[in-house]
Enzyme design. Sequence first.
Site, PDB file in Angstrom:
ATOM      1  N   THR A 179       0.816  -1.211   0.000  1.00 38.86           N
ATOM      2  CA  THR A 179       0.000   0.000   0.000  1.00 38.86           C
ATOM      3  C   THR A 179       0.854   1.267   0.000  1.00 38.86           C
ATOM      4  OG1 THR A 179      -1.500   1.310   1.385  1.00 38.86           O
ATOM      5  CG2 THR A 179      -0.102  -0.234   2.529  1.00 38.86           C
ATOM      6  N   TYR A 186      -1.609   0.045  10.176  1.00 38.89           N
ATOM      7  CA  TYR A 186      -1.924  -0.581   8.886  1.00 38.89           C
ATOM      8  C   TYR A 186      -0.712  -0.508   7.962  1.00 38.89           C
ATOM      9  CZ  TYR A 186      -3.689  -1.032   4.138  1.00 38.89           C
ATOM     10  OH  TYR A 186      -3.849  -1.409   2.839  1.00 38.89           O
TER      11      TYR A 186
END
Length: 331
Positions: free
Chosen positions: A117, A141
């Site tokens: 990501t 995350y």
Amino acid sequence: MSVLVTGGAGYIGSHMVLALLDAGQDVCVIDNLTTGYRWAVPEQVSFIEADVGDKGAVRQVIERHDVDAMVHFAGSIVVPESVSDPLGYYHNNTVNSRSLIECCVETGVKNMIFSSTAAVYGTPAVSPVTEETPTDPISPYGASKLMTEWMLRDTAFAHDFNYVALRYFNVAGADPEGRSGQSNPAATHLLKALMRTALGISDHMKIFGRDYETRDGTCIRDYIHVSDLIGAHLAALSYLRDGGESGVFNCGYGHGCTVLEAIAAVERVLDQKINVVDADRRAGDPPELVSVADKARSVLGWTPKHDDLDVIVQTAYDWEKILNARVDAAE
Ligand code: UFG
């Protein structure tokens, strides 16, 4: 020889399964259905409902289906949730990935494609970002994904194993043939919020901050159509099977749009006004996150086909209508 897709019942994973089928590949799916849907996986695909951390189940699938490549989508993806539940995120994203990588090494699966990501860059000091831009995640995350990148790097160094980690920018849109899309009603992404407002499921959408130092005061993101993102995975799969070297690749278009520009695109494409409300900045939003994605084009041979915000909007809308009709029919 087949491809194991983890998280194949989810938004992006289900598009991968369809693309592999379209390409005539053998594919099997493992998914625990916490955020995915069984109906999102076509009947002819072998489906195993299990957690990717369940080594016994994963080994069995690999051996039964002669898996030579794994595409690993399964994981938790909500940034604010990762702040309140860091250990849950390190478990689902990092610990479970470690387990999968170990299964690959133990069973001789030599290729893995990993969903990373843009969150690994945190709030970058420069924009656009290349793969060499320093990583500095600001959420559990992002950190949980970066730690998996490191495990992949070190495993590829020590073992006969190669990987491609794709750093996704803002994935949006849906299958142009209307077979899949973002189906999770809890998804909070900009395009999802806009579609729900356009269809009257939500009364309005909030604009999180208009006081950023950008061209119109709202945040800039590099929105990439999900089918193009899947194209990058297919290119990575061929690359790895042909003996390509391990590496990390940005996946975006290399240009961004603001929240207001996205709203304008929705209003233009759908020919309707969207009810918007100004709200405070959302914690942790970088003002601008745009990729330099030349490496994926030159090394993987990736060629995006839907670099057009209008196409993203139209396909997202078409899918949301299909979903909505199903909900209505079920009630
Ligand atoms: N936004 C709104 N209103 C909404 C939803 C979003 O104004 O209802 C704004 C956000 O503030 C942001 C932009 O639209 O400026 C995009 O927000 P999204 O929630 O769609 O996506 P993010 O950029 O926050 O998140 C994406 C990925 C994450 C990834 C992150 C990296 O979805 O997985 O980029 O920063 F971690």
